[in-house]
Structure formats: C-alpha cells, structure tokens
Write an enzyme that holds these catalytic residues in place. Structure first.
Site, PDB file in Angstrom:
ATOM      1  N   PRO A 208       1.313   0.357   0.550  1.00  0.00           N
ATOM      2  CA  PRO A 208       1.891  -0.802   1.927  1.00  0.00           C
ATOM      3  C   PRO A 208       1.178  -0.076   3.333  1.00  0.00           C
ATOM      4  O   PRO A 208       0.710   0.805   3.207  1.00  0.00           O
ATOM      5  CB  PRO A 208       2.987  -0.534   1.614  1.00  0.00           C
ATOM      6  N   LYS A 213      -3.291   5.582   4.561  1.00  0.00           N
ATOM      7  CA  LYS A 213      -4.403   5.585   3.783  1.00  0.00           C
ATOM      8  C   LYS A 213      -5.553   6.340   4.634  1.00  0.00           C
ATOM      9  O   LYS A 213      -5.921   7.375   3.951  1.00  0.00           O
ATOM     10  CB  LYS A 213      -4.449   4.829   2.795  1.00  0.00           C
ATOM     11  N   THR A 214      -5.950   5.380   4.901  1.00  0.00           N
ATOM     12  CA  THR A 214      -7.460   5.995   5.743  1.00  0.00           C
ATOM     13  C   THR A 214      -7.543   7.331   6.958  1.00  0.00           C
ATOM     14  O   THR A 214      -8.513   8.088   6.782  1.00  0.00           O
ATOM     15  CB  THR A 214      -7.557   4.681   7.496  1.00  0.00           C
ATOM     16  N   SER A 550      16.610  -7.828 -13.662  1.00  0.00           N
ATOM     17  CA  SER A 550      16.912  -7.393 -13.047  1.00  0.00           C
ATOM     18  C   SER A 550      17.910  -7.158 -12.106  1.00  0.00           C
ATOM     19  O   SER A 550      18.341  -5.565 -12.099  1.00  0.00           O
ATOM     20  CB  SER A 550      15.692  -6.178 -12.217  1.00  0.00           C
ATOM     21  N   LYS A 593      12.344   0.791  -5.566  1.00  0.00           N
ATOM     22  CA  LYS A 593      13.535   0.058  -5.715  1.00  0.00           C
ATOM     23  C   LYS A 593      14.505   1.248  -5.202  1.00  0.00           C
ATOM     24  O   LYS A 593      15.390   0.696  -4.183  1.00  0.00           O
ATOM     25  CB  LYS A 593      14.079  -0.370  -6.489  1.00  0.00           C
TER      26      LYS A 593
END
Length: 648
Positions: A208, A213-214, A550, A593
């Site tokens: 997300p 991340k960067t 689900s 989840k």
C-alpha cells in the site's frame, strides 16, 4: 545595354532572309551597322585586337564591300582560315547568318550577365553576413556571452537563491537508516539480501502507499554499497522516477526513460551539429542509472510499449539509437556520437519497481525477471511509532493521545506525518511561537486538523460488549488492505410454517447471497431446523460489497446464533467459504485479512485450514485458528468449555 543592341540589330535594314538588298549603299550601311554592334559588344580596342588575331583587321579597314563582309564572317564565326570572298548574290544571305549568330551571342551574353549579376549580389550578401558574424564573434570574445539583459536575469536568479524556506517536513523526518523504517522487518531483510549478493537481482515491491517502499530502496542501496560482496560503488547512482509520468513516444523524439535522438531538422540539435546535419543522441534515465539503481515508482502504470522496451534494455544492458540522418561515413560526426549510434549507451543497472497494484495486474514478462517483495500494511501501533519518532526528529512534544488518534485515522506513514505537520503548524500559529521556541501539539490541535481535512476513522471502534447474539465480524480485502465486515442476522418464527422469508441486502453482491443459501443447507443439517419456518434477515452493516464467497462461514454463524440465541464473542472474526456439506473452503487475501483484523483490535481469527501457509509468521496480538469444517467452527465459537478461551 544588351537589350538595346538586340533592338538595334533587329532594326538594321535587310536583317531577315526574305528581305532583298535594294542597292549596294544599303548593304554598306548594314555592314557598317554590324561593325558598330560588334564595337559596342567588345569595345573598339578589343574589337581591333580580336580582328588582328583572326587576320581580319585589314579586311575590316578595306573599302571593298566583299572584304568587309569576309571580315565580319571571320570575327563573328571566329574562323581566321576563311578565304573565299562572298559574291554579291550571297552577301545578303551571309549578312543574315551573321545577324542570327550575333543575335544568339547577344542573347547568351544577356543571360550570362544576368546570372553573373545575381551571383555577384548573392556573394555580396554572403560576404556581408560573414563579416557581420566575424564582428559579432570578435565582440563576444572581447565581452563574453553576457550583455545587460542576461546579466540582469542572472542577478535575479542569484537573489532568489538567497531566499531559503525551512526544509520540508518529509526531509526532516525521513528515515536515514534501515532500522528507522517502522515495521516491514521481513521485507527489509528480503530487500537487503537481494542487493547484497554479488549478483543483485531486479526487484518488484508490492504494498500500500505510504509504508516506506521508496525510502527502503534508497537506504538499501547505501547499505549494499558498503559491502565488499556487491558490485555497487560507493557513489552508485539512485535514479528515481514516477511511472505515471513516463509515456512512450513512437517518434523517438522525447523518451526520457530510454533516451532519444535530437534530429537536426525537427528538434534542432546543437548549432554546430545542425549546420552539418548531424543527429545527436540523448541518453535517458537508464543510462543515468548505469552502475546503480533505477527506481520506478508506480511501475504498474508504465505504458505497455515502454515496459516492453525496458525489458529489452534489461536483457541487453545497453540502449541502441537510430536515425535516418546518421551517416557513418560523414567526417563531421564526432567520435562520441558515432560510438552511441554504433555501440549504444551502457545501461547496466538494477531495476526496483514499486506498485500498489496486485501482482496479477503486472506484466508477466516483467515479473519473471524480478524478485518480488511484499510490504505489509501498517497497524495502529506502528503508525503511532512513526508519529512519535517524527515528533522526536522535529523536537516537538505530543500530548498523550495525539499519536493514538492519528493512528486511528490512517494506516499510511506518509499521511500520518502529514497530519502531524498540519497539527504542528496549527500549534505554532496558535501559540505565536518562533522557529526556535519549543512547540507542544495538543489533542485539540489534532482534532481540529482532522475536522479541517474532513477525515473519518480508518479503523472504527468496535463495541466493547464481550458477546452478542446474531452478530459476527467477517474479513474482507481490497488490494493490499484488509478490513473487518460487521455482519448481523435476526430470525423470527414465520407467521405460517414453511412460508418464511429470507432477506439479504443487495449491495453486498450476488456471491454473498449464494453464501446465505449455502448456509441454509448447512444449518438444516446441524440444527435440524428448516429455515423456511423462519423470517430471516441478514445484513452487512455499512453496505460493504462482498465480491467472493469468503463471508460464507461468518454468515452461517450469524444465522446460527440468531436461530439458537447463542451469543458470539465480539473479539472474533471469521473468513472462509462454506460448502453445502459443511466444509470450510480456502479463500484469498488471508494475509491481508489478518492484518485488517489486527488493525481493528480483533484478537481471535478463524481461517480455512488450507490457507494455513498464508498466515503471517508475526500476527501480533492476534491468535489464528485454522479450521476444516463447520463443526470445528461451532466447537471453537459456541462450546461452553471454550467460551472462556475465546472471550478472553
């Protein structure tokens, strides 16, 4: 002047073949006129010299008509060997031939003079331009490329450079070491291991937004460059670009990622190249990243054609250039341009692509060339840590509940820092503090910021009751984010046996309705009750859409609780498909989840046994139970001997 001579020549009596010579005097006048034309063309002195070279000077000065006509023939036709004197009968014909030859000569001379005049004018223009350019060059050499206007603009830029605002909030709080990135321990280890190898791999990072991340990729390169085992140098470049801003240009005129060729006609290469029609290759970001890392954020948004071109570069480790204007035999082509066209530009780098998309949406060819790393969503505790560490770097103090409040409204580290920055600015404005004074952010400040941003809690507060009849939490997932679904059910005896009705909110989707029908079959087996004898209403609170099956087990438990009036512990959430035989079938997104349940404060999660390998190794305070049948679910949720365990 030539035109006047031609007009005069046409007016000489007897100049046409059909005209007859009336008398000898007229012929003499015609011969005299022709000599006059020759004198005008060559000039008197040059005519005498020409006549002397052609042995016609004596004949020209003779009083004999046939001698003078012979002189005309030798001069006009440039034939000094002509000896035969014309007879009186042939003189008119000869004079006509002389006139025609002289007219042709004058016409050619007129054209030549016109061309010569134009050439002279053009040469004069070029000469003047050349002189002007030399003078301009000399002035530049003496005074340089600057003038009053350029110096004024330079001074303005220098003045702008002296104005400095404080560095941005992100620069101040951005992690500078891998241990400062909160959470993502497994992802950080995976990232470092893939870059620390002597054979570093291309990497795709999923996760997300706003989870680091960067930053992790940038710090990972710094860490890898310190190791002797890696091929990265200490100054290895880290080139960062956003994939949403890159587009494929089929004309190859503007391709910042791969590079392009500036043709001298369309774009205008450097002036010295444009003048000699030499195209100039411009290497792109892949060459800038040579020896380091090319980081493409949102790589899933990259143009499909550009992705294919990038794959070719990853294979070849070079970028080739082509242009119809390139001539390998042109001596004006510099060596570096010839090298780029003939050998290409080096592009040996490690690609790290980051995306918020699901792996199934990424180009399979790109995925096959890259190792894949998954960054996890942040849980409230981690967001709180990010906020508190950011406050420490900013040297501001927080009231007790500020970090916890921010963590309730976002799961993104970047957004959390944004909210902290807004609250910091509001606190400074409220207190009238200067940059040097200590600032304290109060709960009132963050509440006002949340109101101004129209934000709602990302994680809703669950009810504090320990158990409730007909109510259970299911688990859903969207992208990389898991969430808790509140499912409730009520059951009343039908007015007439066998004519009960079953209702389910349409917004939840057709798959959820199928789960209700499956639940009806299972419930009849385990309870012995026919649902047709009851009016049953199942509802997903908030109208959440369920795309898959689900929620089947959760719906079954909610109806079972409503039918039997047995309470369900409210610290429990369930995911899994229920079959009509009562088996719990595997579902997708179990990893996400469980994190969604953790964010919501759920402590007990039931998942299908076949999804046991999808359970994360670290689940925090969440206890995960893997079940195979609906009977196991009933045993865990409703058995009296387990009530204390589940409700704890």
């Amino acid at each position: 002047m030539i035109k006047k001579l031609l007009t005069k020549l046409n007016r000489i009596p007897g100049s046409k073949l059909h005209e007859k010579l009336e008398n000898e005097e007229a012929v003499r006048r015609q011969v005299t006129a022709l000599f006059g034309v020759l004198s005008s063309v060559y000039g008197p002195d040059k005519l005498v010299l020409r006549a002397g070279k052609l042995d016609a000077l004596g004949l020209m000065r003779s009083s004999s008509l046939d001698d003078r006509v012979l002189a005309l023939q030798r001069i006009v036709f440039e034939n000094p060997g002509l000896e035969e004197r014309p007879t009186p009968e042939r003189i008119p014909e000869i004079l006509n031939e002389v006139e025609e030859a002289l007219a042709d000569f004058l016409a050619r001379k007129s054209v030549e003079e016109d061309i010569e005049r134009r050439v002279t004018d053009r040469m004069q223009e070029k000469h003047e331009e050349y002189i002007k350019e030399i003078r301009t060059q000399l002035v530049k050499e003496q005074s340089g490329p600057e003038n009053a206007q350029t110096l004024k603009k330079y001074a303005r830029l220098e003045k702008l450079e002296t104005v400095k605002l404080s560095k941005s909030m992100f620069e101040a709080v951005r992690p500078q070491a891998m241990e400062q990135i909160v959470g993502q321990e497994q992802a950080k280890r995976a990232l470092l291991s893939k870059l620390a190898s002597p054979f570093p791999q291309h990497i795709l990072i999923y996760g997300p937004p706003g989870v680091g991340k960067t930053t992790a990729a940038r710090i990972a390169l710094q860490e890898a460059a310190r190791l002797a085992s890696t091929p990265f140098l200490a100054n290895a470049p880290f080139v960062e670009v956003d994939g949403t801003t890159l587009r494929w240009d089929p004309r190859d005129i503007t391709n910042p990622l791969l590079g392009s060729v500036h043709d001298p006609i369309y774009q205008g290469a450097r002036r010295d190249f444009a003048d000699t029609a030499v195209p100039e290759p411009k290497p792109g970001l892949v060459t800038d990243a040579h020896g380091g890392i090319l980081f493409i954020d949102e790589i899933g948004e990259l143009d499909a054609m550009l992705q294919n071109k990038l794959l070719k570069v990853l294979e070849d480790k070079r970028v080739s250039f082509d242009s119809p204007y390139y001539d390998p035999d042109d001596v004006n082509v510099p060596k570096y341009i010839k090298k780029l066209f003939e050998e290409g530009a080096p592009a040996d780098f490690v690609l790290i692509g980051a995306t918020t998309r699901d792996p199934s949406e990424i180009n399979p060819a790109l995925r096959s060339r890259c190792a894949e790393i998954f960054f996890e969503p942040l849980v409230p505790d981690q967001v709180e840590t990010i906020v508190m560490e950011a406050a420490d770097r900013l040297e501001v103090s927080l009231e007790a509940e500020v970090a916890q409040t921010i963590a309730r409204y976002t799961i993104e580290g970047r957004k959390a820092v944004n909210l902290l920055a807004d609250a910091h600015g509001l606190a400074v404005y409220r207190a009238g503090a200067t940059a040097e004074e200590a600032v304290s952010i109060s709960q009132h400040d963050i509440d006002e910021v949340l109101r101004m941003n129209r934000m709602v809690p990302f994680v809703k507060d669950r009810e504090t009751v320990q158990s409730e009849i007909g109510k259970i939490y299911g688990l859903g997932v969207a992208g990389f984010l898991g969430s808790v679904l509140e499912i409730e059910a009520v059951a009343y005896p039908a007015v007439e046996a066998g004519k009960g009705r079953m209702r389910f909110n349409d917004t939840a989707g057709s798959m959820a309705k199928d789960s209700v029908f499956n639940a009806a079959a299972v419930l009849r087996r385990i309870t012995g009750k026919d649902l047709q004898d009851y009016d049953i209403h199942v509802n997903v609170v908030g109208g959440g859409r369920i795309d898959g099956p689900s929620a089947g087990v959760a719906i079954t438990m909610a109806i079972y609780s409503a039918l039997t009036e047995k309470p369900i512990p409210q610290n429990l959430a369930i995911t899994g498909e229920v079959s009509i035989q009562g088996k719990v079938k595997p579902v997708g997104g179990v990893f996400e989840k469980i994190f969604g349940a953790r964010q919501a404060g759920v402590t007990q999660v039931l998942v299908p046994y076949d999804n046991r390998r999808d359970v994360p190794t670290e689940t925090g305070d969440v206890n995960v139970h893997c079940v195979q049948t609906i009977d196991e679910v009933l045993e865990l949720v409703f058995a009296e001997q387990n009530q204390t365990i589940i409700a704890s």
